[in-house]
Design a protein around this motif. Sequence first.
Motif, PDB file in Angstrom:
ATOM      1  N   ASN A  59       0.851  -1.193   0.000  1.00 56.83           N
ATOM      2  CA  ASN A  59       0.000   0.000   0.000  1.00 56.83           C
ATOM      3  C   ASN A  59       0.882   1.238   0.000  1.00 56.83           C
ATOM      4  O   ASN A  59       1.736   1.402   0.883  1.00 56.83           O
ATOM      5  N   VAL A  60       0.692   2.100  -0.985  1.00 53.27           N
ATOM      6  CA  VAL A  60       1.390   3.386  -1.047  1.00 53.27           C
ATOM      7  C   VAL A  60       0.325   4.451  -1.197  1.00 53.27           C
ATOM      8  O   VAL A  60      -0.398   4.494  -2.193  1.00 53.27           O
ATOM      9  N   GLU A  61       0.205   5.295  -0.215  1.00 49.72           N
ATOM     10  CA  GLU A  61      -0.869   6.280  -0.153  1.00 49.72           C
ATOM     11  C   GLU A  61      -0.866   7.182  -1.387  1.00 49.72           C
ATOM     12  O   GLU A  61       0.157   7.752  -1.762  1.00 49.72           O
ATOM     13  N   GLY A  62      -2.030   7.287  -2.014  1.00 49.49           N
ATOM     14  CA  GLY A  62      -2.187   8.191  -3.142  1.00 49.49           C
ATOM     15  C   GLY A  62      -1.820   7.616  -4.486  1.00 49.49           C
ATOM     16  O   GLY A  62      -1.951   8.290  -5.507  1.00 49.49           O
ATOM     17  N   TRP A  63      -1.364   6.368  -4.542  1.00 46.98           N
ATOM     18  CA  TRP A  63      -0.901   5.793  -5.803  1.00 46.98           C
ATOM     19  C   TRP A  63      -1.846   4.729  -6.351  1.00 46.98           C
ATOM     20  O   TRP A  63      -1.525   4.066  -7.337  1.00 46.98           O
ATOM     21  N   GLY A  64      -2.957   4.542  -5.727  1.00 48.02           N
ATOM     22  CA  GLY A  64      -3.887   3.543  -6.233  1.00 48.02           C
ATOM     23  C   GLY A  64      -3.437   2.132  -5.896  1.00 48.02           C
ATOM     24  O   GLY A  64      -2.653   1.905  -4.965  1.00 48.02           O
ATOM     25  N   LYS A  65      -3.901   1.174  -6.674  1.00 47.61           N
ATOM     26  CA  LYS A  65      -3.607  -0.226  -6.414  1.00 47.61           C
ATOM     27  C   LYS A  65      -2.362  -0.652  -7.176  1.00 47.61           C
ATOM     28  O   LYS A  65      -2.221  -0.402  -8.365  1.00 47.61           O
ATOM     29  N   GLY A  66      -1.456  -1.308  -6.459  1.00 43.16           N
ATOM     30  CA  GLY A  66      -0.228  -1.772  -7.082  1.00 43.16           C
ATOM     31  C   GLY A  66      -0.397  -3.132  -7.726  1.00 43.16           C
ATOM     32  O   GLY A  66      -1.244  -3.939  -7.323  1.00 43.16           O
TER      33      GLY A  66
END
Length: 859
Positions: free
Chosen positions: A610-617
Amino acid sequence: MTLTSADDVSTWHPERRPWGVGDVVALLVWTTAIAGFFWDAVSLQKALFFFDITEINFPYRDFFARELRAGRFSRWCPGLYCGFPLYSESQAGYLHPLKYLLYPWLPTWQAFNLDTILSIWLTGIGTYGWLRRHVGAAGALAGAGVFGLGGFVWAHLVHTSMINSLTSVPFIMWALEAAWERGRGWPIVLGALALACQVFAGHMQDTILTSELIALYGLYRAATERSRRSRFAALGMAVGLIALAGAIASVQGLPSKELHSRSPRSGGLTWEELTYGSWHPELLPTLILREAYGTLSRDTDWMDGFYPYHEMNAYLGAIAFALAVVGAAAYRDRWVAFWVILAGLGGILMLGRFTFLFDFAHRIPIIGSGRIPVRYHLWVSLAVAALTAVGVDRLSRPGTVRLRPALLTIGILIAVSIPILVYAYTPIWSQPTRWRYPYHLTRFRWLGEQIRFGVVRTSLLIFAAWAVAALATRAKSPVLRSRLVAILPALILADLLGAHFSDVPTITPKYWTDPPESARLLKADPNFIRLFGIAKRASNEPGYASEPVDFLSVRDTLDWSLPPVWGLATARGETPMLPRRLLEFTDHVLPADGRFNLQSVTHLVTAMPNVEGWGKGTPAGSAFIYRNPTVLPRARLMGRPIYVESETAAISALDQFKPLLRDRLVIEDPTHPLPVDAPVSGTATITRELPERIEIQTESKGPAFLVLADTFDPGWSATIDGREAPIRPAYVAFRAVFVPAGAHTVLFRYQPAGFTLGLTITGLGLLMGMALLFWRLPLTLEPEHRTLDWPRAWPIAGLVALVLIVILSSFELQGAKLPAPHPRWARSFHRFTWGAGIEAINPPRGKNEAPQRFGAPQP
């Protein structure tokens, strides 16, 4: 430097003995030891990796090798740092001979293996040949073992450029001494070529250390000559070797100097930066017991973090030290005396911050940019190798040799080490409940096993060496004596290799040959431009101990300098010397400010789910790939310029206009060719690209700035439809060219700044070297092994002087009060813990970590 009686001193007279069967056997022993110990790497069953090999050395060499195999000599690497002057950085070793022997013909990982191991082998071969001028085969092999497998090698096994540089050192000493002896110019030329190879290997600090050594040797030789002419001749030959090497190496040296002038190091280092990596006095026990504080390879090096502990390996072994004392007893010999002096000087300089000698060193040009004083162990290693060779040679020949001074020296080292160890390890029994987690208890077990094994191994080898030496001194048969002493080099090799039996970092070749899943996915993405990778683990995190690391999965994040290995470009990299403009840009424009958009970073690769603001990885092995939907093209036409007059003003503009940087261009163009409010529309398309040549087609209704999101470098030039056009720095770190309205072809070409001038000087240096081949000195210098007429007690005086330097550096006067410990000695002794502070004893990291924050891509 313990003195013995006059009779003892007079028992060693160097003899020139022709090479024979003994030399063949000695060289076979050395070759077998190297091949056997590094067999996994030599036989190409496994690949070298780990730490700087992974972060810097392999990726740099892989790019260079691929370009050579493609028929190109590409000095610009487009895959790192948005473009990087790799040739000028120098660590790829573009001009080092071993690169052309191996890399054009073999897969890079195989060439890299052989490059590293061959360098160590050649270091021993060179040391053997140099010392063989002075001692017999057994002594030369002993010295070769000390220098070729001593602590300096193991401290820098992961610094491949330093290992390449080390090979030159004994050959330079050999050449310089041959020049003095023969009075001819050709050895100076050979020595200069060897010194130039250090520059070509890509580690300037080694070149500085070696040049200082040559100058010091030349001064000593001049001071011990009897006539003024011979003094000038001796010193002139040493200085001439350095100067000729500098000229020959200019083709590499000048571009590297130019990059240095544009790097953060151009302003020099502070005292703290210069002395970081000083050899701490608390490490004295490691001179006797390599594992006294654990080792990196077994994840028990609890001193790591207080300083770069892997650099602190000064282990040469008690056997070598004892034999060096035996050799130093011949201190009245002119050649031996120099190595006694060098051992003392190197030892005191290794201490760095702990003596006043470094108080003002950061203000001295060249020397003040060196850092990590422990690297003066290079001098100590060479000196101990020479003295060990003499010690073995003395023992192998008839005459009285007293072993008591050697035993006393080792006894003193052990006696001083015991209280240091007791102090350091006091928390183990004074705070037994402090470490209670399995993570730490396992390491306790590892550390205990290492120390016990080290004590047994070292004790047995020391006892065996003492028994051999004692029997040899009592042997009445010269043949028996020489055969007994021939065992000593084998014991030295066993000691040094045994102390480092786990220190060769190898892994399956798949680490380099099989791309990680993340690389496969990114290469298949037609929209990929650049990535930004962030690893969860450090590249130097050990994987040999109680918590194995799956290094193959660690690659998945494509951090450090890994992406170019699989044909990808990254906005990151790892190097100690990079353009200052690039660093200023990354310091002032953070990812949350839209940095990735300006850098044309299309993908973020991280181990975080999870990386905030980057959507789904997108899962990719153990990593996750995130797309940047607002990325700007790498080549784009822009208007609405913000004109600034200098780099400093541009940095201020970045801070001031951060919210507008996507649509406004910060550019250093004094001609102001485009109105500040001029809108721009049009296209810019990269039509052809090679590392040193980029062709871009532009089309626009009005004039515009063509911005290329590649690193600005003075080595780049540009033409528009064949006419020269100036390149202006954009956003501090990138390139921009003003293009008129209409359709145009913009061509960027690269040649390292300083390369042409350097090539010219190199050519002149080679011509000068050819002339020197036929030069002959019109006088004869003093024999290098003549007896000095110095006072017999000079070693005692020198030792007292060194001790006084340490004592005077340890205390300071505070008014009328008693002397107090000097601040430079603050935290010079550490109590036992794991890592670099109290926080390191907390439980190991859990699996559920907070998500990393980079800021959402800016629209």
